[in-house]
Design an enzyme around this catalytic site. Structure first.
Site: not given
Ligand code: PMT
Length: 414
Positions: A209, A278, A288, A307
């Protein structure tokens, strides 16, 4: 006032933002500081020594070879007596000189001779600020322990828009006040996660992210400023470790989980700022992944990651547990739900659908949510926002370490 009687040397170098310095001096003196102004040669092109002398009530110095002052080694005396040196504005050139340890004028010489904290408020064109050479110098200064206050983003004198504006005088005064403020987390050990995690798919690809680590590292700096011992468990980011923090680098969520679990027992406060994936691919391919001819889609099987923060909060010896929530809608409802589900003491929620804040931005705007109070910290640099968060965490920490609550600490429930 926390800066009453503090001796501040204000170094002014040659940038257009120098026009703000008489106001900065005025605010510092109004707060009780004794301000001595030292100007670089080119600073005189932007602001007059007469104005600065009038607002500071002291002679302005600009010359290493001033025979009257230097008869008694005035520059060494000024360096020794200062409680803080602030260079504002700090131009690209003055940052380069400081990073190199040059001493060819009064201000640069003072900086080498001074045992006190040194802070800079950079101000320049956004292209210059983002130049790798400038960033290299800034990272060098940061690792030398120089405090970097700003720059802010916005309209620049050159007509560009972007990072490069000198932090406003009010913000710089608040930074100096914080520097001399009470060390509310003295003796506390704080563990912070920051940055993204990377979940590999094959030897060359991963899921991740846009977390830059800026928010987590700014919190680490604020916690250090409040006197805490700080451990940073960081995903892959491109920022220098705040001086004084112990840094543990990790890549995946499971590595972050294992590092946190191995160290959290030695900490009093845990702050989960990291944007932890998550889910991860159920298997990492050894080779690959190839594009098969005739196939225009592929599916990935994902499995849930542990978590981390929920595991920390579930420990019998749990520290004070603070989470972040990155939300795009119904942000307060989602934050309250995460606070309860993960068993946290405080959750800091940011609306990451707003491009000005959240992921990879210099600024943030957050709401601090506990079971009974919600408090919004308005849009400001992540540095300023972090100080406000640390103040709130210090309130909670003081409550949990008070003699009455210490007894029931391990049994603390929301
Ligand atoms: O790094 P920057 O570019 O400066 O951006 C800052 C930020 C946007 C990443 C930061 O402000 C932020 O919001 N961090 C939390 C990001 C996130 O993953 O939020 P979440 O709502 O998905 O998770 C809630 C909490 O659980 C977080 O404290 C997270 O660290 C924690 N978590 C999540 C998943 C997981 N497997 N383990 C966790 O511990």
């Amino acid at each position: 006032m926390t800066i009453q009687g503090k001796k501040i040397v204000l170094g002014i170098t040659g940038g257009i933002a120098a026009y703000k310095t008489p106001e900065l001096v005025r605010q510092l003196t109004a707060a009780g500081a004794e301000v001595s102004v030292v100007m670089s040669r080119s600073a005189h092109r932007f602001v007059t020594a007469t104005s600065l002398q009038a607002v500071s009530g002291r002679a302005v110095r600009d010359d290493l070879w001033d025979s009257s002052a230097e008869a008694a080694m005035g520059h060494i005396e000024l360096a020794r007596s200062a409680d803080c040196i602030l260079i504002a504005p700090a131009t690209a050139h003055s940052c380069a000189k400081l990073a190199q340890g040059e001493a060819d004028d009064l201000l640069s010489t003072l900086c080498l001779a001074a045992p006190c904290p040194i802070a800079i408020a950079p101000a320049m064109n956004q292209q210059m600020w983002q130049h790798p050479a400038v960033q290299r110098n800034i990272e060098q200064l940061r690792s030398d322990g120089v405090l970097i206050w700003g720059p802010d983003s916005g309209d620049l004198a050159c007509g560009d828009v972007g990072p490069g504006r000198m932090a406003e005088p009010t913000e710089l005064v608040a930074e100096i006040e914080a520097l001399f403020g009470p060390q509310r987390l003295k003796g506390a050990r704080v563990l912070i996660t920051a940055g993204p995690t990377r979940e590999p798919l094959d030897p060359v690809r991963f899921i991740s992210n846009q977390s830059s680590g800026k928010q987590g590292f700014a919190l680490a700096e604020a916690a250090l400023g409040a006197g805490a011992e700080v451990t940073l468990v960081s995903g892959p980011v491109e920022i220098a470790t705040p001086r004084g923090a112990t840094r543990i680098d990790v890549t995946t969520a499971r590595e972050m989980h294992d590092s946190v679990m191995a160290t959290v027992g030695d900490h009093d406060i845990f702050i989960g700022v990291a944007a932890v994936a998550d889910f991860r691919p159920d298997a990492v391919r050894a080779e690959k992944i190839k594009k098969a001819s005739g196939h225009h889609a592929m599916s990935l099987e994902l499995v849930e990651n542990p978590d981390i923060i929920a595991a920390v909060a579930a420990r019998p010896d749990r520290p004070l547990a603070i989470g972040f929530a990155a939300e795009t809608e119904h942000i307060l409802e989602h934050a309250r739900e995460k606070l309860a589900r993960k068993g946290l003491d405080l959750i800091v929620v940011n609306d990451v659908s707003d491009r000005r804040i959240g992921f990879d931005s210099d600024d943030n705007e957050v709401t601090l949510v506990t079971v009974d109070v919600e408090h919004t910290v308005p849009l400001a640099s992540k540095r300023v926002v972090s100080r406000a968060i640390i103040e709130r965490i210090a309130d909670l920490y003081e409550q949990t370490t008070s003699p009455r609550s210490r007894q029931g600490r391990s049994a603390r429930k929301l």
